[in-house]
Design an enzyme around this catalytic site. Structure first.
Site, PDB file in Angstrom:
ATOM      1  N   LEU A   1      12.891 -32.115   2.241  1.00  0.00           N
ATOM      2  CA  LEU A   1      13.828 -33.237   2.290  1.00  0.00           C
ATOM      3  C   LEU A   1      13.889 -33.832   0.888  1.00  0.00           C
ATOM      4  O   LEU A   1      12.869 -33.926   0.199  1.00  0.00           O
ATOM      5  CB  LEU A   1      13.365 -34.312   3.282  1.00  0.00           C
ATOM      6  CG  LEU A   1      13.341 -33.956   4.767  1.00  0.00           C
ATOM      7  CD1 LEU A   1      12.796 -35.126   5.578  1.00  0.00           C
ATOM      8  CD2 LEU A   1      14.722 -33.578   5.268  1.00  0.00           C
ATOM      9  N   ASP A   2      15.086 -34.222   0.471  1.00  0.00           N
ATOM     10  CA  ASP A   2      15.209 -34.891  -0.820  1.00  0.00           C
ATOM     11  C   ASP A   2      14.314 -36.127  -0.837  1.00  0.00           C
ATOM     12  O   ASP A   2      14.118 -36.792   0.189  1.00  0.00           O
ATOM     13  CB  ASP A   2      16.654 -35.319  -1.077  1.00  0.00           C
ATOM     14  CG  ASP A   2      17.580 -34.132  -1.290  1.00  0.00           C
ATOM     15  OD1 ASP A   2      17.076 -33.005  -1.480  1.00  0.00           O
ATOM     16  OD2 ASP A   2      18.815 -34.337  -1.257  1.00  0.00           O
ATOM     17  N   ARG A   3      13.816 -36.463  -2.000  1.00  0.00           N
ATOM     18  CA  ARG A   3      12.892 -37.594  -2.121  1.00  0.00           C
ATOM     19  C   ARG A   3      13.403 -38.882  -1.459  1.00  0.00           C
ATOM     20  O   ARG A   3      12.645 -39.551  -0.754  1.00  0.00           O
ATOM     21  CB  ARG A   3      12.559 -37.840  -3.600  1.00  0.00           C
ATOM     22  CG  ARG A   3      11.669 -39.048  -3.820  1.00  0.00           C
ATOM     23  CD  ARG A   3      11.164 -39.161  -5.235  1.00  0.00           C
ATOM     24  NE  ARG A   3      10.344 -40.367  -5.373  1.00  0.00           N
ATOM     25  CZ  ARG A   3       9.352 -40.503  -6.247  1.00  0.00           C
ATOM     26  NH1 ARG A   3       9.059 -39.516  -7.066  1.00  0.00           N
ATOM     27  NH2 ARG A   3       8.661 -41.620  -6.304  1.00  0.00           N
TER      28      ARG A   3
END
Length: 243
Positions: A70-72
């Site tokens: 997942l993106d940060r």
């Protein structure tokens, strides 16, 4: 059987959605990197390994396999493998598209079609860590496919959409919705012209479903976004979602 968006119990640092001898499913907090990066900030892999080591009094190094990302700035349901065999089988499930992923997103504007399928070709610039939509056949481009349905909209021009992700390209949801004229709320990278500095991106991993790597039974992880702006516009609708 459908599953409601609900939370279970928590470690001191995050909510655990599912756990057995093979898997660890958690609710990733926003703005925590999945693995160690140049920022040096605490990351999911390190935090979870430390938690497993402490909870089970494990000596030496703890194995924890990263299956998907997942993106940060994105929070929500995420699965990790506690054994190398589980990691290998889950990675194969991702490759063969047996791994279902559903996201919730708040976008600016109203999609021209209330429900539809988006197919684009995306190219990532590793130097700038940005992704762009390019013509089919562009060298290095990868096909990106998602389906979406609009849940509702507000008078001030925001819409809540449910997104079924069929491919897992970097920044895929953010780029595809921005390209179609409805950038995500709070997305500073692909919607800077309509978002204010400091806003948190409204993208949430609400569901992950996959065959258990050992028992083959369907595992479902569900996670609800926080009851705060802009999600709070649709608290009732989110609570009624089933997967």
């Amino acid at each position: 059987m459908s599953e409601p968006l609900a939370r279970t119990w928590s470690t001191p640092s995050m909510t655990i959605l599912y756990e057995d001898n093979h898997l660890l499913g958690v609710e990733k907090p926003v703005n925590v990197p999945v693995q160690e990066d140049a920022s040096g900030d605490p990351d999911m892999l390190t935090l979870l390994k430390e938690d497993l080591k402490e909870r089970y009094n494990k000596p030496g190094n703890v194995f924890l396999g990263l299956v998907h990302r997942l993106d940060r700035p994105v929070g929500g349901a995420m699965i990790f493998a506690k054994t190398s065999k589980a990691a290998s089988r889950l990675s194969e499930a991702v490759r063969s598209r047996q791994f279902e992923k559903t996201y919730l997103a708040v976008v600016h504007g109203v999609p021209s079609v209330r429900a539809g399928r988006l197919t684009h070709y995306l190219l990532k610039d590793e130097r700038t860590n940005t992704v762009s939509v390019v013509p089919k056949g562009t060298n290095g481009a990868k096909e990106a496919i998602l389906e979406y349905s609009m849940i509702g909209s507000t008078v001030d021009g925001l819409s809540l959409v449910r997104v079924e992700l069929h491919t897992g390209r970097p920044h895929q949801i953010r780029v595809q919705f921005s390209h179609t004229g409805t950038p995500l709320y709070g997305d500073q990278k692909y919607g800077a012209s309509v978002n204010k500095a400091g806003q948190q991106i409204a993208l949430w991993s609400a569901f992950a479903g996959f065959p258990h790597p050992v028992t083959k039974e369907l595992v479902k992880l569900v996670s609800a976004p926080p009851e705060q702006q802009p999600w709070s516009h649709w608290t009732r609708e989110i609570g009624q979602l089933r997967f």
